[in-house]
Structures are given as C-alpha cells and as structure tokens.
Design a protein around this motif. Structure first.
Motif, PDB file in Angstrom:
ATOM      1  N   SER A  11      36.049   5.799  30.480  1.00 24.29           N
ATOM      2  CA  SER A  11      36.305   6.106  28.973  1.00 24.29           C
ATOM      3  C   SER A  11      35.148   5.718  28.367  1.00 24.29           C
ATOM      4  O   SER A  11      35.178   6.010  27.152  1.00 24.29           O
ATOM      5  CB  SER A  11      37.684   5.361  28.704  1.00 24.29           C
ATOM      6  OG  SER A  11      37.416   3.946  28.919  1.00 24.29           O
TER       7      SER A  11
ATOM      8  N   TYR B 151      28.789   0.199  23.712  1.00 26.84           N
ATOM      9  CA  TYR B 151      29.213  -0.481  22.514  1.00 26.84           C
ATOM     10  C   TYR B 151      30.607  -0.218  22.354  1.00 26.84           C
ATOM     11  O   TYR B 151      31.162   0.534  23.070  1.00 26.84           O
ATOM     12  CB  TYR B 151      28.443  -0.276  21.385  1.00 26.84           C
ATOM     13  CG  TYR B 151      28.282   1.179  20.881  1.00 26.84           C
ATOM     14  CD1 TYR B 151      29.385   1.723  20.297  1.00 26.84           C
ATOM     15  CD2 TYR B 151      27.332   2.073  21.282  1.00 26.84           C
ATOM     16  CE1 TYR B 151      29.247   3.305  20.055  1.00 26.84           C
ATOM     17  CE2 TYR B 151      27.013   3.496  21.165  1.00 26.84           C
ATOM     18  CZ  TYR B 151      28.125   3.941  20.349  1.00 26.84           C
ATOM     19  OH  TYR B 151      28.270   5.210  19.965  1.00 26.84           O
ATOM     20  N   ARG B 152      31.462  -1.113  21.436  1.00 29.14           N
ATOM     21  CA  ARG B 152      32.851  -0.929  21.237  1.00 29.14           C
ATOM     22  C   ARG B 152      33.013   0.253  20.241  1.00 29.14           C
ATOM     23  O   ARG B 152      32.512   0.140  19.047  1.00 29.14           O
ATOM     24  CB  ARG B 152      33.467  -2.153  21.042  1.00 29.14           C
ATOM     25  CG  ARG B 152      33.283  -3.270  21.817  1.00 29.14           C
ATOM     26  CD  ARG B 152      34.693  -3.853  21.868  1.00 29.14           C
ATOM     27  NE  ARG B 152      34.631  -5.174  22.823  1.00 29.14           N
ATOM     28  CZ  ARG B 152      35.085  -4.743  24.303  1.00 29.14           C
ATOM     29  NH1 ARG B 152      35.294  -3.568  24.552  1.00 29.14           N
ATOM     30  NH2 ARG B 152      35.203  -5.879  25.112  1.00 29.14           N
ATOM     31  N   HIS B 153      33.812   0.941  20.559  1.00 31.53           N
ATOM     32  CA  HIS B 153      34.508   1.890  19.409  1.00 31.53           C
ATOM     33  C   HIS B 153      35.859   2.401  19.915  1.00 31.53           C
ATOM     34  O   HIS B 153      36.129   2.621  20.984  1.00 31.53           O
ATOM     35  CB  HIS B 153      33.438   3.370  19.414  1.00 31.53           C
ATOM     36  CG  HIS B 153      33.700   4.121  18.202  1.00 31.53           C
ATOM     37  ND1 HIS B 153      34.447   5.356  18.525  1.00 31.53           N
ATOM     38  CD2 HIS B 153      33.372   3.947  16.884  1.00 31.53           C
ATOM     39  CE1 HIS B 153      34.144   5.737  17.172  1.00 31.53           C
ATOM     40  NE2 HIS B 153      33.931   5.126  16.318  1.00 31.53           N
ATOM     41  N   TRP B 154      36.593   2.770  18.710  1.00 30.98           N
ATOM     42  CA  TRP B 154      37.983   3.232  19.037  1.00 30.98           C
ATOM     43  C   TRP B 154      38.185   4.456  19.867  1.00 30.98           C
ATOM     44  O   TRP B 154      39.165   4.752  20.431  1.00 30.98           O
ATOM     45  CB  TRP B 154      38.791   3.061  17.772  1.00 30.98           C
ATOM     46  CG  TRP B 154      38.353   4.236  16.837  1.00 30.98           C
ATOM     47  CD1 TRP B 154      37.529   3.986  15.950  1.00 30.98           C
ATOM     48  CD2 TRP B 154      38.658   5.603  16.933  1.00 30.98           C
ATOM     49  NE1 TRP B 154      37.141   5.092  15.090  1.00 30.98           N
ATOM     50  CE2 TRP B 154      38.102   6.219  15.856  1.00 30.98           C
ATOM     51  CE3 TRP B 154      39.683   6.362  17.681  1.00 30.98           C
ATOM     52  CZ2 TRP B 154      38.050   7.461  15.425  1.00 30.98           C
ATOM     53  CZ3 TRP B 154      39.650   7.910  17.338  1.00 30.98           C
ATOM     54  CH2 TRP B 154      38.978   8.279  16.106  1.00 30.98           C
ATOM     55  N   SER B 155      37.313   5.363  19.819  1.00 26.97           N
ATOM     56  CA  SER B 155      37.382   6.720  20.366  1.00 26.97           C
ATOM     57  C   SER B 155      37.442   6.552  21.901  1.00 26.97           C
ATOM     58  O   SER B 155      37.996   7.139  22.703  1.00 26.97           O
ATOM     59  CB  SER B 155      36.277   7.665  20.013  1.00 26.97           C
ATOM     60  OG  SER B 155      34.929   7.036  20.457  1.00 26.97           O
ATOM     61  N   PHE B 156      36.735   5.387  22.640  1.00 28.48           N
ATOM     62  CA  PHE B 156      36.484   4.981  23.746  1.00 28.48           C
ATOM     63  C   PHE B 156      38.033   4.490  24.396  1.00 28.48           C
ATOM     64  O   PHE B 156      38.387   4.814  25.447  1.00 28.48           O
ATOM     65  CB  PHE B 156      35.326   4.167  24.336  1.00 28.48           C
ATOM     66  CG  PHE B 156      34.269   4.474  23.911  1.00 28.48           C
ATOM     67  CD1 PHE B 156      33.520   5.761  24.109  1.00 28.48           C
ATOM     68  CD2 PHE B 156      33.445   3.445  23.272  1.00 28.48           C
ATOM     69  CE1 PHE B 156      32.483   6.045  23.571  1.00 28.48           C
ATOM     70  CE2 PHE B 156      32.097   3.853  22.823  1.00 28.48           C
ATOM     71  CZ  PHE B 156      31.445   5.158  22.952  1.00 28.48           C
ATOM     72  N   GLY B 157      38.591   3.785  23.547  1.00 28.01           N
ATOM     73  CA  GLY B 157      40.139   3.411  23.768  1.00 28.01           C
ATOM     74  C   GLY B 157      40.980   4.435  23.827  1.00 28.01           C
ATOM     75  O   GLY B 157      41.781   4.513  24.709  1.00 28.01           O
ATOM     76  N   LYS B 158      40.843   5.520  22.813  1.00 27.67           N
ATOM     77  CA  LYS B 158      41.697   6.603  23.025  1.00 27.67           C
ATOM     78  C   LYS B 158      41.501   7.386  24.370  1.00 27.67           C
ATOM     79  O   LYS B 158      42.130   7.788  24.963  1.00 27.67           O
ATOM     80  CB  LYS B 158      41.356   7.526  21.825  1.00 27.67           C
ATOM     81  CG  LYS B 158      41.943   8.780  21.817  1.00 27.67           C
ATOM     82  CD  LYS B 158      41.926   9.366  20.488  1.00 27.67           C
ATOM     83  CE  LYS B 158      40.677  10.556  20.549  1.00 27.67           C
ATOM     84  NZ  LYS B 158      40.730  11.414  19.448  1.00 27.67           N
TER      85      LYS B 158
ATOM     86  N   GLU C 165      28.943  -6.056  13.776  1.00 31.07           N
ATOM     87  CA  GLU C 165      30.686  -6.197  13.571  1.00 31.07           C
ATOM     88  C   GLU C 165      30.861  -7.480  12.974  1.00 31.07           C
ATOM     89  O   GLU C 165      31.670  -7.742  12.111  1.00 31.07           O
ATOM     90  CB  GLU C 165      31.368  -5.960  14.832  1.00 31.07           C
ATOM     91  CG  GLU C 165      31.504  -4.394  14.978  1.00 31.07           C
ATOM     92  CD  GLU C 165      32.309  -4.120  16.421  1.00 31.07           C
ATOM     93  OE1 GLU C 165      32.587  -5.095  17.241  1.00 31.07           O
ATOM     94  OE2 GLU C 165      32.606  -2.812  16.519  1.00 31.07           O
TER      95      GLU C 165
ATOM     96  N   LEU D 168      34.167  -5.199  10.965  1.00 34.21           N
ATOM     97  CA  LEU D 168      34.719  -3.923  11.736  1.00 34.21           C
ATOM     98  C   LEU D 168      34.606  -2.747  11.074  1.00 34.21           C
ATOM     99  O   LEU D 168      34.351  -1.793  11.567  1.00 34.21           O
ATOM    100  CB  LEU D 168      36.096  -4.243  12.666  1.00 34.21           C
ATOM    101  CG  LEU D 168      36.013  -5.283  13.577  1.00 34.21           C
ATOM    102  CD1 LEU D 168      37.413  -5.322  14.110  1.00 34.21           C
ATOM    103  CD2 LEU D 168      35.035  -4.578  14.703  1.00 34.21           C
TER     104      LEU D 168
ATOM    105  N   GLU E 168      32.553   0.595  12.013  1.00 33.03           N
ATOM    106  CA  GLU E 168      33.411   1.933  12.508  1.00 33.03           C
ATOM    107  C   GLU E 168      33.188   3.118  11.599  1.00 33.03           C
ATOM    108  O   GLU E 168      32.991   4.050  11.909  1.00 33.03           O
ATOM    109  CB  GLU E 168      34.944   1.359  12.390  1.00 33.03           C
ATOM    110  CG  GLU E 168      35.518   2.106  13.139  1.00 33.03           C
ATOM    111  CD  GLU E 168      36.926   1.712  13.460  1.00 33.03           C
ATOM    112  OE1 GLU E 168      37.210   0.901  14.367  1.00 33.03           O
ATOM    113  OE2 GLU E 168      37.926   2.061  12.460  1.00 33.03           O
TER     114      GLU E 168
END
Lengths: 436, 514
Positions: B59, B67-74, B159, B164, B168
């Motif tokens: 993912s 790096y962290r991003h919500w799309s990777f969580g999706k 961040e 955040l 974002e």
C-alpha cells in the motif's frame, strides 16, 4: 551468499497511521452522506441503521484523466476469431466503451461502512449543542445521592457494619489471647471433681491453685472485652452530586384552521428533530405537547399531531398553559426548559402584545431556550426570506428577539429548510448568555 | 549433461524452507544465471516478511519507507478487503530498485515458490534494474532508500510543526499533479546526499527571507505609463521563467508566490518520487518479461539437471502459468494485455528467431534471424529498450498470429467500433505500431504545459492542454485538479485546450468558474 534479513518480527501495522488518516477523512464524507440522505429521505430515516458506501474513488484523488466519451482511439486486443478488417461492432449500451474489454475500466468495489443508529445520530448531531447546558450544570448541583465508600471508625449506630466489627473483635481476641469459656469450664470441672474427693492437704492445695488460676482467667476475660469500641466499624457513605441532566421540551403548536396539513407536517418534522436531539443529549427528557386554537390544552403526541380541531387563534393561551405547567411540574432548579413554538403567524388582534408581555415577564426567565419557527408559504419565502416584515406575531416576537439572547426565530417554507434552520437555531453559540 | 544430471542431487526437498536452504538455492541460481544468461546484478538483500507486512509494503507504493498519507491507508484497506474476500491473492514477491537490491520473500511461501521468487526477482528484475538504460540514467538506485528516509522524517517533522491538515493539503495537491511532475525529456539531476540537501534547503530559506524580485508589487510611478505587453516583453518573460514547462510540479515548486519553503520541499519530494517511478511505468512489459523469462529458463534448466524434484517443478509451473495467463478479449476475465505474458512470449520469440527462423522472420528481422546468439540479443534488448521501442522493434508476425491480435478503431461519436486491422499481411505493421504507441507513456498521458504567467499583472497561471485525437479531459476531475493547482499557485489558474492538429481552441476553463 546473499544477505538475509528476517523482518517477520518487525513491528507490523506500519500503515496504521495511514489508515487512521484515511478514516478521519472518510468521516467527513460519511457525515455529508448522512446529511444528504436525511434531507432527501425524511427525518424518520434518521432513526435507523445505515449502510453508507464510500466509493473507492470517494475520498477523491483527482488527476488529469482522459474523458472516455471523447476522441478517437485504437485498442489492441488479443484473441480474434471471427473478425476481418472493416467489420463494424456495435458498441454496447449507450457508449460506455467496450466494457472491460477495452482495457480501460476495472470493476472496483466500494468500501461499505455500516453505521448503527447511534453512530448515525452522532454524526448527524456532531456539532450541535443546546445552548447554556454546561453552565447550568456547573452552577447548580442540586441533589446528592449517597454512595457506599468503605468504612469509618465513627458514625451513627444504624450504620454499624456487624460483619466487619465482629471480624475485628475476633482478631483482637486472638491477638490478646482472651481466655475461652471452655478453658474456664474445664478448670471449674476439675475443682468440682477435687472437692468431691475426701479433703486432704494435697487436695486443698490443688484446689487453691486451681481457684487462683480460675480467678486469674476470669479477671483477664473481664479486661479483654468480647466486643471493644475499637472493633466497631461503620458503613461510610459519600454524598455524590447528581448532574442535573433533565430537560423538558415544550412543543407549542398552533392548530387553528389556517394550519393545513403541510404546515403541521413541517412543524412535526421540526419537533421530531428537536426531540431526537434532546434524547440524545439528556439522560431524561420530557416532552409536553401543547396545542392551541383560541384555547390551549396539553395533549398527548398523537392528538398533538393528528387530531383535527379548529377555531380562532389566541397564541397567548399556549404560553399561559406552558407557564402553568412549569409552575406545577417542572421546577426551574431541576429542569432545563426548552420550548419550540410553531405557528403560521396569524394571531388574534391585540394578543401579540400579551404574548410579548408573557415572554418578557415570565417565560424567558424560566426557559433555557425558546425557538420560534414560523411556517410560511413557499411562495412567500422569497419575499419574507430575509426581511423583518411579516405577520403580527413575527413582528411582535422581533421585539423579544432583540431583548433576549436565548430567544431565536426563523422561517421555514419547505422540508429542506428544516435542517439548516435547526442547525442555525442550535448551533454552538459561545456568547449566548442568559441576561438577568 | 545427462551423466552430470544423474550424479547431482536435489537442491531441496519438501515444501518447508529455512535460511540454509534459501542460501544454497540462491547461490545455485545466481551461478546459473550468470553462467547461462550472462546476467549482471546488484548485490542482493533478501528480507523475509509476513503477509501483513506485504500488505503494508503494497500500500505504500511498494517502497519499504514512505511518508504518511491517507491515500496509502485507503490503498491498504482496499487491498486488505480484496485479500480477505479472496478476490485477489498477494504477490509472492516484491522487489525494490535499489542497491543492494531488496527482495521481499513471504514467510508463507513454500520452498519451491521461494526458489521461483529468487530467480524471478533477485536475478530477473535485478538484472533489468541494473542494466536498462532508463533506470541507469533516471533513477539512483544507491540513493533512493536514504532519500525516502529523509522524505519520511522531513514530512513527519512538518506534520509536527505545521499540523497534519496543512501538510495533508500540500500532499493532496502535489499527488494530484504527480503525473505532470516528471521531466520526460530532460534527465533529472542525481539525488544529492543528505549534506547537500541540507545546504540546498538552507539556501532556499535564505532566498525566501531575502528580497524576491517576483514579489515586487509596487504601483508604477505616476509619470510612467504601464509598459505595454509587447511581443518582445512577452518573449522575455517566458524566457526568464523557462516557459513553456511541462513539469507542473517543478514549475510550481520554483515559481509559486504563496508557498513556504517547507511546502516547496514537500512538492519536491513528491516530484522526485514521481520521477523515480517514471521508468518503471515505461518498462512494465520488458521488466516483467525479463524476470519471467529468467525464472522460466533457470527453473527449467535446474529441472533438466535434476536439481529440483518433479513435485516442486509442477508447483512452479502452475504458478508460472497463472502469471502468464492471457484471456481473450471476450473472456470475462480479460482486463488488459498481460505484461508478463507479452514480455515472456516476445523474449522467447526472439530466442526462436535467433535459432530457428522462418523465411518470414528473415524478412522482418534480418539483423538477428538465424544468428544463434539469442542471449546477446536479449541482453541488448533488455539494456537498450523501453516497452514502446521494444514492441516496435521485436513484435513478430508469428506472435501477432499466435495472439490473434486485432485492432479496433474507436471514435466517440460513432455508434460502433471498426475492426481496423487483424493478424494478416496488411495488418502486422499497423498492429505492431499501434501496440507500441499504447505503451508510450509520454504520448498516452494528457499533454499539459505551463505556457504563460503574468507575474506583474493578475498573476494568472495559464496552462495549455494539447488535445490529441480529440481526447478531452474528464470534466469533474479536471476541475478538481485545477483547484489543486490553484491551491499551490495561490492565484487564478486557467487552462485552454488546443487541438494538436488544427490549433483550434476547444475549450477554456478557469478556476474562477469552478
């Protein structure tokens, strides 16, 4: 020989943070989706479970992409068996491309979030709050409930905890070696036996020694009480303040002839919303339904909404009835009092002044919040939408509105207005203060 | 050969694996790959992970550090959903273009699968990454991991410092432009070391603090009239901004008037990662084909030499044929041309043309037909081609017939498709050229460039979309993307669509209307 690294014991869930970020974002979409649904499907919808699909593309990541419906393309496909050059193949229904065959679309499942009734309501009411609720609670802690809180060494005799007291006494008796009755009895028996024998110097000596021992034991028994004041324990109670989380809502509705089905329906929807909201916020919520024509009467819910009755309109009667009920059943000290009034604004000539007086002198001092919703014709909405002009009641209430910050008034013309108006009425208002 | 095979023993037996077995198998396969195929590889680092960790890696665009991003969580939730429902299996391997080349092995794999993965990824992909000219020129295998590490911690620091939401917002906007964030024709500079990056950033911040000529907004002195926007001035302006510019992210990073230094740095990170993946997008068929060809050849050789058992070989073959399965266009399972299948078939075809050509092959491929040195031909193709040129050069009529390829002409305003060419004498060249064209990433993506911006006037950023074959942009996502550009640019953004052939203006859209 390559390098091997065993990563299996590495922390898993490296993407946990990403997932949290996604869910936080999805929440926004859920909220929007719930609001849309309720607005479209009616307020009754609100009280159910919902399945909310979020399209995979839902939390949008837009890019510049080709419009599939335009332009000229060439597709190379494998597996031709039947075609030769120049054949024409009709496009499947409505030009949606060659389906998946054109290699352009992939079927994608949506995420589905199943929300319970509570979650739906929470999302729905998330940023609504009844004004002044917290302040009142902090100011007036009115009732206490005793709560067991361990033991105390002093207290009222009724609160003696026998079990704990006897346990203490037992322990003390063991520790101080209080002579048992059995020991005394045994010595007494020996003495009796010796006394029965013919007296001799030896026997007398024995008896004297035994009597002395008996005497010592008895004295010791007297010294060490069976139950001593230090053993006694009392149940301890702490008074615990009870939050004052009672709310009563007064629904005042005009049911005179001018209030048609449409008007009643709108009013009902507003009250339903308010009720849902109050049950959500308070431990205990009462509703008082008052309907009025030229006379006001407290009724049950069904009658309130469905009974047909008609007559003239004297609004002040409803306010008087409300005041009477508050005096009778809802002491202001214990109840947060809210009122919502729905009317089409028609009133008996001269009565509006009486309404102002009632609100000003009495009700506004008792109420936490008073919302007046005027239901107007859809055709009027663009005329009266933003003006101060209107019915006699509207103009009269305008005067109250200026004076009391906890009084609000709005106009509703269609079901779609209800929710926005409701939000306006009950949105957080930090500077709203109860004057005097 | 046969006597040698009799003597040798099995490399492994049973399906369980352990590190000793893995090492033995790797050494054998590596020696075989170098000897038989002449491969040239980066050192290999193999990492054993669990299936959950594979999902994680999946993912975050396949990188071990991100790096962290919500799309990777999706992506993670979506992949996991499919995996849980059984709709999709996990890849058996993941390989990262870095030096040393990192190969992920899943702990659930059997020993036979591990051997397959080693041949496929540790040798096949590895060789391709190291030798293909696109990767050699455009990606920095040695520097990528340390760069990603830097990117991850830099964004995490942002961040913390800016919140955040602020980070974002920038990442969302930058991601929307990722496809417009690569240099297609100009080679990007080598990834700098940590120290250089630090220096660069300091300089950037200094520039930001000091006077910025672009920001001069004083009104013109009363006596002087505003200079007319003559052609000369226009040309001068474009020259100073190096316009037109196709790399939108680069342009915004360098010229946006509203971005803070840290925001520019984040855009830069996204841009560099986009650039890193650009060669991968252009070489899917070749990369997978190369890896598949290598594992197929090596595994068969090992089997011929009796180093792996029939059972293991059967398992390997089953996995192999799953990977190269190509359903026909009318099969419900069809989604697109399978790059594994096409790549492998073309490479085996090259092998065949080199050793046993037909008359037709001699006509089509006079250079390589019958020369016998298929190995050198393949090594050369792997090194010097991308998908587009590879197909254009090597797709043979034999293969077109075998695949029964045909071409549909699809015009949006017609109610039907027309079969333009099929696998016959007249169609070969056309099909080959059209298929090659479809692999040209540069040509198949919308061509959008910054053409002008009036920094002293209304600061409107003007983009131009050159419309090829009448293919317009999809409206809703175009508007949303324009909004993202506006966020980064800070002022109005407008885009005109010009027809590539006639030069006629097809549409114009400005963020003012959105």
């Amino acid at each position: 020989m390559p390098i091997f690294i065993d990563r299996r014991l590495n922390p898993k869930d490296k993407s946990l943070g990403n997932r949290q970020r996604f869910l936080r974002r999805a929440r926004e979409e859920l909220k929007r989706s719930i609001r849309d649904k309720v607005r479209a499907g009616g307020i009754a919808e609100l009280d159910r479970e919902h399945v909310v699909p979020i399209p995979r593309k839902g939390t949008g990541e837009p890019t510049f992409g080709d419009d599939k419906e335009s332009g000229r393309r060439q597709h190379i496909l494998p597996g031709n068996r039947t075609f030769s050059s120049g054949d024409l193949i009709p496009k499947p229904g409505g030009g949606g491309g060659y389906g998946s065959a054109a290699g352009t679309t992939e079927s994608e499942d949506d995420f589905r979030f199943v929300l319970s009734r509570e979650e739906v309501l929470d999302l729905f009411f998330e940023d609504l709050e009844l004004p002044d609720l917290v302040k009142l609670n902090l100011k007036q802690v009115l009732s206490f409930k005793p709560r067991r809180a361990g033991f105390a060494a002093s207290g009222a005799p009724t609160n003696i905890n026998v079990g704990r007291t006897m346990r203490n006494s037992h322990g003390r008796r063991i520790a101080l070696r209080r002579p048992k009755q059995a020991e005394l009895d045994a010595i007494a028996r020996q003495i009796a036996e010796l006394e029965a024998k013919p007296a001799s110097a030896l026997v007398r000596e024995r008896i004297a020694a035994l009597r002395e021992a008996l005497d010592r034991l008895e004295r010791r028994r007297k010294r060490i009480a069976y139950v001593d004041p230090v053993d006694i324990r009392f149940n301890r109670f702490d008074p615990q303040p009870l939050p004052n989380a009672n709310a009563v809502m007064f629904c005042l509705m005009d049911v005179s002839g001018s209030m048609g089905e449409r008007e009643k329906d709108l009013a009902k929807r507003f009250f339903v919303l308010l009720h849902l909201f109050l049950t959500r916020r308070y431990e205990r919520t009462d509703i008082v339904f008052i309907r009025h024509t030229h006379l006001a009467k407290e009724v049950d819910e069904h009658t309130f909404f469905y009974h047909t009755e008609s007559g003239g309109t004297v609004v002040s009667t409803a306010l008087e009835e409300m005041h009477r009920i508050i005096e009778q059943r809802y002491p202001v000290a214990e109840w947060n009092i809210y009122a919502a009034q729905a009317s089409d604004g028609d009133n008996f000539a001269g009565d509006s002044e009486r309404c102002i007086e009632l609100l000003d002198r009495k009700l506004m001092r008792l109420c936490q919040y008073f919302a007046y919703v005027e239901i107007i014709d859809e055709r009027e909405s663009h005329i009266f939408g933003a003006t101060e002009n209107g019915t006699s009641l509207w103009r009269a209430y305008n005067a109250v509105d200026g004076k009391w910050p906890n009084f609000q008034m709005r106009r509703i013309a269609a079901p779609a207005d209800i929710y926005p108006v409701f939000r306006q009425l009950f949105a957080r208002q930090p500077d709203l203060r109860k004057s005097a | 050969m046969v006597s040698q095979a009799r003597k040798s023993e099995l490399l492994f037996s049973g399906s369980d694996w352990n590190f000793a077995k893995l090492a033995r198998v790797y050494d054998e396969i590596e020696a075989l790959g170098l000897e038989k195929l002449g491969l040239d590889i980066y050192p290999v680092q193999m990492e054993v992970i669990s299936s959950e960790q594979m999902l994680d890696a999946y993912s975050s665009v396949g990188m071990p550090l991100m790096y962290r991003h919500w799309s990777f969580g999706k992506r993670f939730l979506y992949d996991e959903l499919l995996y849980r429902k059984g709709a999709r299996g996990l890849a058996h391997e993941l390989v990262i273009n870095s030096s040393p080349c990192i190969v992920y092995l899943m702990e659930e794999n059997t020993m036979a699968l591990q051997a397959l993965v080693i041949a496929h990824a540790a040798l096949g992909h590895n060789h391709f990454f190291k030798n293909n000219h696109l990767f050699r020129q455009w990606t920095d295998a040695g520097g990528i991991l340390s760069y990603l590490d830097f990117a991850k911690s830099y964004i995490a620091r942002c961040e913390e410092r800016h919140g955040l939401t602020a980070v974002e917002a920038i990442l969302d906007s930058a991601h929307a432009l990722m496809e417009q964030g690569v240099f297609r024709y100009r080679r990007p500079p080598k990834l700098s070391s940590e120290q250089q990056r630090e220096g660069l950033r300091e300089r950037l911040e200094y520039e930001e603090r000091s006077f910025n000529d672009l920001l001069r907004t004083l009104p013109p002195s009363p006596g002087k009239s505003k200079p007319e926007a003559t052609d000369e001035i226009l040309a001068e302006r474009k020259k100073s901004l190096k316009l037109p510019e196709e790399n939108l992210l680069y342009f915004l990073e360098k010229n946006s008037l509203v971005l803070e230094p840290w925001q520019r740095e984040i855009i830069r990170i996204v841009r560099i990662i986009a650039q890193y993946f650009y060669p991968q997008q252009q070489t899917q068929v070749m990369n997978e084909g190369c890896a598949t060809f290598v594992h197929y050849t090596l595994m068969n050789t090992l089997f011929d030499r009796c180093r792996i058992s029939e059972g293991a070989m059967l398992e390997i073959l089953r996995n192999h044929s799953n990977a190269v399965f190509q359903p026909a266009y009318d099969d419900p399972r069809y989604s697109r041309i399978n790059p594994y299948a096409l790549g492998l078939d073309m490479m085996q075809d090259i092998q065949r043309i080199s050793t046993a050509p037909t008359a037709e092959d001699r006509d089509w491929f006079p250079d390589i037909a019958g020369r016998g040195d298929w190995r050198d031909t393949l090594l050369d193709a792997w090194a010097n081609h991308r998908d587009e040129s590879f197909v254009r050069q090597y797709l043979s009529p034999t293969l077109i017939r075998k695949w029964r390829l045909f071409m549909l002409a699809d015009s949006a305003d017609e109610p039907h498709y027309e079969v333009a060419s099929i696998h016959n004498e007249r169609g070969y060249a056309k099909i080959r050229s059209a298929l090659a064209q479809s692999y040209d990433v540069g040509a198949s993506r919308p061509d959008i460039q910054v053409i002008d911006v009036d920094l002293l006037g209304d600061r409107r950023l003007r983009l131009q979309h050159t419309v090829k074959n009448g293919i317009m942009l999809e409206g809703a996502s175009r508007d949303a993307t324009l909004r993202h550009i506006r966020n980064l640019w800070g002022y109005e953004v407008s885009m005109v669509a010009l027809d590539a052939e006639t030069g006629a203006m097809l549409s114009e859209r400005s963020t003012k209307e959105i």
